[in-house]
Design an enzyme around this catalytic site. Sequence first.
Site, PDB file in Angstrom:
ATOM      1  N   CYS A  53      51.735  31.140 -26.043  1.00 26.27           N
ATOM      2  CA  CYS A  53      51.574  32.100 -25.326  1.00 26.27           C
ATOM      3  C   CYS A  53      50.699  33.110 -25.395  1.00 26.27           C
ATOM      4  O   CYS A  53      50.740  33.633 -26.223  1.00 26.27           O
ATOM      5  CB  CYS A  53      53.014  32.847 -24.901  1.00 26.27           C
ATOM      6  SG  CYS A  53      52.940  34.154 -23.952  1.00 26.27           S
ATOM      7  N   GLU A  62      38.998  26.000 -29.371  1.00 28.55           N
ATOM      8  CA  GLU A  62      39.145  25.513 -28.070  1.00 28.55           C
ATOM      9  C   GLU A  62      40.314  26.355 -27.334  1.00 28.55           C
ATOM     10  O   GLU A  62      41.361  25.768 -26.805  1.00 28.55           O
ATOM     11  CB  GLU A  62      39.323  24.031 -27.975  1.00 28.55           C
ATOM     12  CG  GLU A  62      38.009  23.366 -28.584  1.00 28.55           C
ATOM     13  CD  GLU A  62      38.015  21.909 -28.224  1.00 28.55           C
ATOM     14  OE1 GLU A  62      39.114  21.385 -27.980  1.00 28.55           O
ATOM     15  OE2 GLU A  62      36.921  21.166 -28.282  1.00 28.55           O
ATOM     16  N   CYS A  84      55.870  32.579 -18.561  1.00 30.96           N
ATOM     17  CA  CYS A  84      57.061  33.101 -18.933  1.00 30.96           C
ATOM     18  C   CYS A  84      57.106  34.435 -18.637  1.00 30.96           C
ATOM     19  O   CYS A  84      56.301  35.057 -18.176  1.00 30.96           O
ATOM     20  CB  CYS A  84      56.848  33.337 -20.882  1.00 30.96           C
ATOM     21  SG  CYS A  84      55.577  34.553 -21.311  1.00 30.96           S
ATOM     22  N   GLU A 110      30.437  21.517 -32.647  1.00 29.72           N
ATOM     23  CA  GLU A 110      31.289  20.096 -32.957  1.00 29.72           C
ATOM     24  C   GLU A 110      30.454  18.919 -32.101  1.00 29.72           C
ATOM     25  O   GLU A 110      29.926  19.362 -30.877  1.00 29.72           O
ATOM     26  CB  GLU A 110      32.643  20.144 -32.280  1.00 29.72           C
ATOM     27  CG  GLU A 110      33.832  20.644 -33.116  1.00 29.72           C
ATOM     28  CD  GLU A 110      35.262  20.587 -32.756  1.00 29.72           C
ATOM     29  OE1 GLU A 110      35.402  19.806 -32.003  1.00 29.72           O
ATOM     30  OE2 GLU A 110      35.840  21.377 -32.894  1.00 29.72           O
ATOM     31  N   PHE A 123      41.720   7.814 -36.162  1.00 31.03           N
ATOM     32  CA  PHE A 123      40.587   6.842 -36.024  1.00 31.03           C
ATOM     33  C   PHE A 123      39.368   7.507 -35.253  1.00 31.03           C
ATOM     34  O   PHE A 123      38.718   7.014 -34.815  1.00 31.03           O
ATOM     35  CB  PHE A 123      41.103   5.702 -34.907  1.00 31.03           C
ATOM     36  CG  PHE A 123      42.169   4.950 -35.787  1.00 31.03           C
ATOM     37  CD1 PHE A 123      42.204   4.344 -36.990  1.00 31.03           C
ATOM     38  CD2 PHE A 123      43.280   4.683 -35.078  1.00 31.03           C
ATOM     39  CE1 PHE A 123      42.967   3.405 -37.642  1.00 31.03           C
ATOM     40  CE2 PHE A 123      44.368   4.193 -35.848  1.00 31.03           C
ATOM     41  CZ  PHE A 123      44.322   3.673 -36.845  1.00 31.03           C
ATOM     42  N   HIS A 124      39.375   9.015 -35.306  1.00 34.00           N
ATOM     43  CA  HIS A 124      38.164   9.651 -34.722  1.00 34.00           C
ATOM     44  C   HIS A 124      36.939   9.380 -35.589  1.00 34.00           C
ATOM     45  O   HIS A 124      37.202   9.478 -36.682  1.00 34.00           O
ATOM     46  CB  HIS A 124      38.469  10.905 -34.338  1.00 34.00           C
ATOM     47  CG  HIS A 124      37.372  11.725 -33.484  1.00 34.00           C
ATOM     48  ND1 HIS A 124      36.222  12.123 -34.029  1.00 34.00           N
ATOM     49  CD2 HIS A 124      37.508  12.148 -32.289  1.00 34.00           C
ATOM     50  CE1 HIS A 124      35.448  12.811 -33.004  1.00 34.00           C
ATOM     51  NE2 HIS A 124      36.243  12.806 -32.161  1.00 34.00           N
TER      52      HIS A 124
HETATM   53  C1  GAL Z   1      37.806  18.705 -30.394  1.00 37.74           C
HETATM   54  C2  GAL Z   1      38.536  19.662 -31.213  1.00 37.74           C
HETATM   55  C3  GAL Z   1      38.744  18.899 -32.454  1.00 37.74           C
HETATM   56  C4  GAL Z   1      38.887  17.575 -32.462  1.00 37.74           C
HETATM   57  C5  GAL Z   1      37.958  16.784 -31.549  1.00 37.74           C
HETATM   58  C6  GAL Z   1      37.943  15.429 -31.537  1.00 37.74           C
HETATM   59  O1  GAL Z   1      38.142  19.032 -28.640  1.00 37.74           O
HETATM   60  O2  GAL Z   1      38.248  21.241 -31.244  1.00 37.74           O
HETATM   61  O3  GAL Z   1      39.654  19.782 -33.279  1.00 37.74           O
HETATM   62  O4  GAL Z   1      39.973  17.273 -31.817  1.00 37.74           O
HETATM   63  O5  GAL Z   1      37.846  17.561 -30.317  1.00 37.74           O
HETATM   64  O6  GAL Z   1      37.044  14.841 -30.512  1.00 37.74           O
END
Ligand code: GAL
Length: 675
Positions: free
Chosen positions: A119, A154, A162, A307, A357-358
């Site tokens: 929240c 994110e 609430c 990222e 598996f990412h």
């Molecule tokens: C992003 C997130 C990361 C990871 C990634 C996987 O959106 O910030 O922590 O989850 O996706 O693709």
Amino acid sequence: MTDGKSGEPGLLHGADYNYEQWLDFPEVLDQDLEYMREAGINAVSIGIFSWAMLESDEGVYHFDWLDECFERLHKNGQKVILATPSGAKPAWLSEQYPEVCQMTADGRRQPHGGRHNHCRTSKKYREACVRINTRLAERYGSHPALLLWHVSNEYNGVPCYCPHCIAAFHEWLKKRYGSLEALNAAWYTSFWSHCFTAWEQIFPNDASIHGMILDWQRFTSGQTIDFFLEETAPLRRVTPDIPITTNFQRPDVGLDYHEFARQVDIVSWDNYPRWHREASDVDEALQAAFFHDLHRSYKGKPFLMIESSPGATNWQENSKAKKSGMHILSSLQAIAHGSNSVQYFQWRQSRGGIEKFHGAVISHLGTADTGIFREVAALGSILQKLNGVVAAPVDAKAAVIYDFQSGWALDNAQLPGNVEKNYQKECMAHYGAFWRAGIPCDVIGSLDAAFEKYALIVLPMLYMLREETAARLRRYIDTGGVVAATYLTGIVNGNDLCYLGGTPGNLTDVFGLAVESTDVIAAYEKRHIVMDGKTFQALAYADALRLSGASVLAEFTESLTGFENTPANSPAITAHQYGAGTAYYLAARTGPDLLDAFYGGVCGKHGVKPCVPWEIPPGVSVQDRGGTLFVLNFTEYPVEIACKGLKYRDILNDAIICDRIMLLSLGVIIIRRYN
Ligand code: GAL
């Protein structure tokens, strides 16, 4: 870096590094350092999801592992991007203070778990964040490795219903409207007997009150920014010289990022194109380009791609591995559009959890002897050769407006045609004409931005047009600006109330026309537009226009259904001189062929130039970053480009090329003019 605050490394190359997951594997941690050196990694993000490790119970801190991580990275030559941990809360916090968990509209408190679900109004959560952030700032603020704050992870605009959030919403409304009378007028509550007689009656889950829903979205976005400001206050106080960012996502998470961007020092975002989802990657490349340009345009400055995946993701129906070459190509695409970094999620694949598996730089195989690692390392060397672009701007004379709040209002609207609204896609379609032509283009997230620097502004489906924005557009055109707007522009004002007396609202005299009505083109119908003797398809929506001064550039070939006064030959594209400028209007959705032809003509006429004088083959993108040209081939085949009489220096290969440019499939070449 980018904002001049730290004066640190050039382009950043790095990853999210989940050190805490490997504390029981000292040999892995040693190996990481060696591999990071090998891959040319100079900045890593740490501590993003470490709250439970850092504070095992209220006020019980454990910084020893993070101290060690900092020292090891520092000695190894990496800078640290230190996260604050509010993206995922520890279990003890939810247990002790249930108010930190969000509530659904039907009053259910969400159980602890997952992430990104606190929240934003909870005082207890805000206090807990301020406490841990203060500790982090005091402990690491003067560490020589600290480069940047990565605040939370994110943030999103998923609403919490609430009692604290609802009460805060009521206060927000009191400030905005001053009285219930004003609120009732703005929300048009005479409709369906929705008039409110006490603030406490307002509960924002009634989709039939558009003004209320839009204000709730504005409040939720604003409350997230307010939360961010509170959680960053200790960082600003203790470490005033360390810049602050937070990782944005694709712009459809319920936040007005244009507003949010004002509060960060450096914009950063997480870029996850779905490469190879289709046989051709060209549409995906266009989409990534649009998002990069949007992120650059928030501040009109370089940003960070904080990222991206070095390999496959794991959250698509089918996440394809990146084909050889795509990693370097897609990473350099980001740099071409103004990124000062290529950062990954993630450095090392986790052993457990939903993301095990990412893709990662180092997989479960645990070695650097992989295709992915080799491409990452090759990119590391390339980035070192490109440090010169760090301060280079992208100079765009054209801009496409992608207005967050207008998009929300359009999504909420019940139109005669609802399935084809696709606001974001339509903005991208118009942007695509510039991308394909190699014309630098900004993507502006709000009409509050300054327009004066642009020669041409495109307003695709700008459904909600505030009165003050309409007045600014009028001034802009009057003093020589050029605007191109489409169907469904200027339909409602800032309160989501329809303009009376003709649309585009408050600008009918500027466009020299008014829309009589908008019809939906059904999938089974064929509608066409003729422009300069060529025929193009009209799709999804078509306006019947009443002209009052505009001249006709293109016509519909068939009459629009339902309107006696719209025979064949009714206007489909118009132009109108207003003051020293021109207002163009496109009365229907069309395909890329018409958009290329139309914007090609408009840009030629108004002096908006491509960044290269040669023809760009389909699927190839050319981006100009301060005179450094990135030529990116997103097709599956090699390409030869004729550039007769021109000489360029190939920066990566330190060679001179003249007369033609050769690109491998998924290849990239980076050049500067030589003669
Ligand atoms: C992003 C997130 C990361 C990871 C990634 C996987 O959106 O910030 O922590 O989850 O996706 O693709």
